[in-house]
Motif scaffolding. Structure first.
Motif, mmCIF file in Angstrom:
data_model
loop_
_atom_site.group_PDB
_atom_site.id
_atom_site.type_symbol
_atom_site.label_atom_id
_atom_site.label_comp_id
_atom_site.label_asym_id
_atom_site.label_seq_id
_atom_site.Cartn_x
_atom_site.Cartn_y
_atom_site.Cartn_z
ATOM 1 N N GLU A 48 0.829 -1.203 0.000
ATOM 2 C CA GLU A 48 0.000 0.000 0.000
ATOM 3 C C GLU A 48 0.870 1.262 0.000
ATOM 4 O OE1 GLU A 48 -2.495 -0.814 3.357
ATOM 5 O OE2 GLU A 48 -3.861 -2.040 2.162
ATOM 6 N N HIS A 49 1.948 1.259 0.787
ATOM 7 C CA HIS A 49 2.857 2.410 0.796
ATOM 8 C C HIS A 49 3.561 2.564 -0.549
ATOM 9 C CE1 HIS A 49 2.585 3.924 4.887
ATOM 10 N NE2 HIS A 49 2.661 2.692 5.349
ATOM 11 N N ILE A 50 3.970 1.455 -1.142
ATOM 12 C CA ILE A 50 4.618 1.505 -2.456
ATOM 13 C C ILE A 50 3.669 2.122 -3.474
ATOM 14 C CG2 ILE A 50 5.416 0.083 -4.398
ATOM 15 C CD1 ILE A 50 6.682 -1.788 -2.238
ATOM 16 N N ASP A 51 2.429 1.663 -3.498
ATOM 17 C CA ASP A 51 1.440 2.206 -4.433
ATOM 18 C C ASP A 51 1.246 3.711 -4.196
ATOM 19 O OD1 ASP A 51 1.072 -0.286 -5.570
ATOM 20 O OD2 ASP A 51 -0.818 -0.688 -4.515
ATOM 21 N N ARG A 52 1.115 4.105 -2.937
ATOM 22 C CA ARG A 52 0.906 5.511 -2.602
ATOM 23 C C ARG A 52 2.080 6.383 -3.027
ATOM 24 N NH1 ARG A 52 2.732 8.478 1.429
ATOM 25 N NH2 ARG A 52 3.513 6.702 2.612
ATOM 26 N N LEU A 53 3.289 5.926 -2.709
ATOM 27 C CA LEU A 53 4.487 6.708 -3.040
ATOM 28 C C LEU A 53 4.722 6.769 -4.547
ATOM 29 C CD1 LEU A 53 6.782 5.531 -0.118
ATOM 30 C CD2 LEU A 53 5.812 7.818 -0.432
ATOM 31 N N ARG A 54 4.443 5.695 -5.241
ATOM 32 C CA ARG A 54 4.576 5.701 -6.700
ATOM 33 C C ARG A 54 3.588 6.669 -7.320
ATOM 34 N NH1 ARG A 54 4.595 -0.028 -9.267
ATOM 35 N NH2 ARG A 54 4.970 1.237 -11.094
ATOM 36 N N GLU A 55 2.359 6.700 -6.772
ATOM 37 C CA GLU A 55 1.342 7.614 -7.275
ATOM 38 C C GLU A 55 1.761 9.068 -7.057
ATOM 39 O OE1 GLU A 55 -1.924 8.554 -9.349
ATOM 40 O OE2 GLU A 55 -1.302 6.509 -8.947
ATOM 41 N N GLN A 56 2.397 9.360 -5.926
ATOM 42 C CA GLN A 56 2.862 10.715 -5.634
ATOM 43 C C GLN A 56 3.921 11.158 -6.630
ATOM 44 O OE1 GLN A 56 4.343 10.904 -1.624
ATOM 45 N NE2 GLN A 56 2.303 10.839 -0.710
ATOM 46 N N GLN A 57 4.713 10.223 -7.120
ATOM 47 C CA GLN A 57 5.790 10.555 -8.055
ATOM 48 C C GLN A 57 5.257 10.906 -9.431
ATOM 49 O OE1 GLN A 57 8.548 7.298 -8.202
ATOM 50 N NE2 GLN A 57 9.764 8.121 -6.519
#
Length: 100
Positions: A90-99
């Motif tokens: 979930e954190h990976i998905d969130r951080l990738r989306e922020q990028q």
């Protein structure tokens, strides 16, 4: 989002982190038959919510830890080191989306 070589110096690590199969190569460099993700892996209907994963409560994998560390550093965030596989995803998905 397109990943950069700096994020994934090892294609096998990238495939493990992203949950995608990749074509394995034999010692001769020839491609071998593989199973797993293909073009249909991008189909959102095939994605399962991390909260529903059978192994979601297991500790995050080393590949997840490495990738999440890279993403968190780029975002200027600190995250707990004892995340589960589902939480890390979930954190990976969130951080990738922020990028993007």
């Amino acid at each position: 989002m397109t990943t950069t070589p700096a994020q994934f110096p090892d294609p096998e690590e990238e495939a493990e982190v992203l949950g995608q199969g990749n074509a394995a190569e034999s010692a001769t460099g020839a491609e071998t038959e593989t199973i797993g993700a293909t073009g249909d892996a991008e189909d959102p209907a095939l994605e399962k919510d991390p909260a529903d994963w059978v192994s979601g409560d297991d500790p995050m994998t080393e590949a997840q830890r490495s990738y999440l560390d890279t993403l968190a550093k780029q975002a200027g965030e600190e995250l707990p080191a004892n995340l589960t596989k589902a939480e890390a995803s979930e954190h990976i998905d969130r951080l990738r989306e922020q990028q993007s």
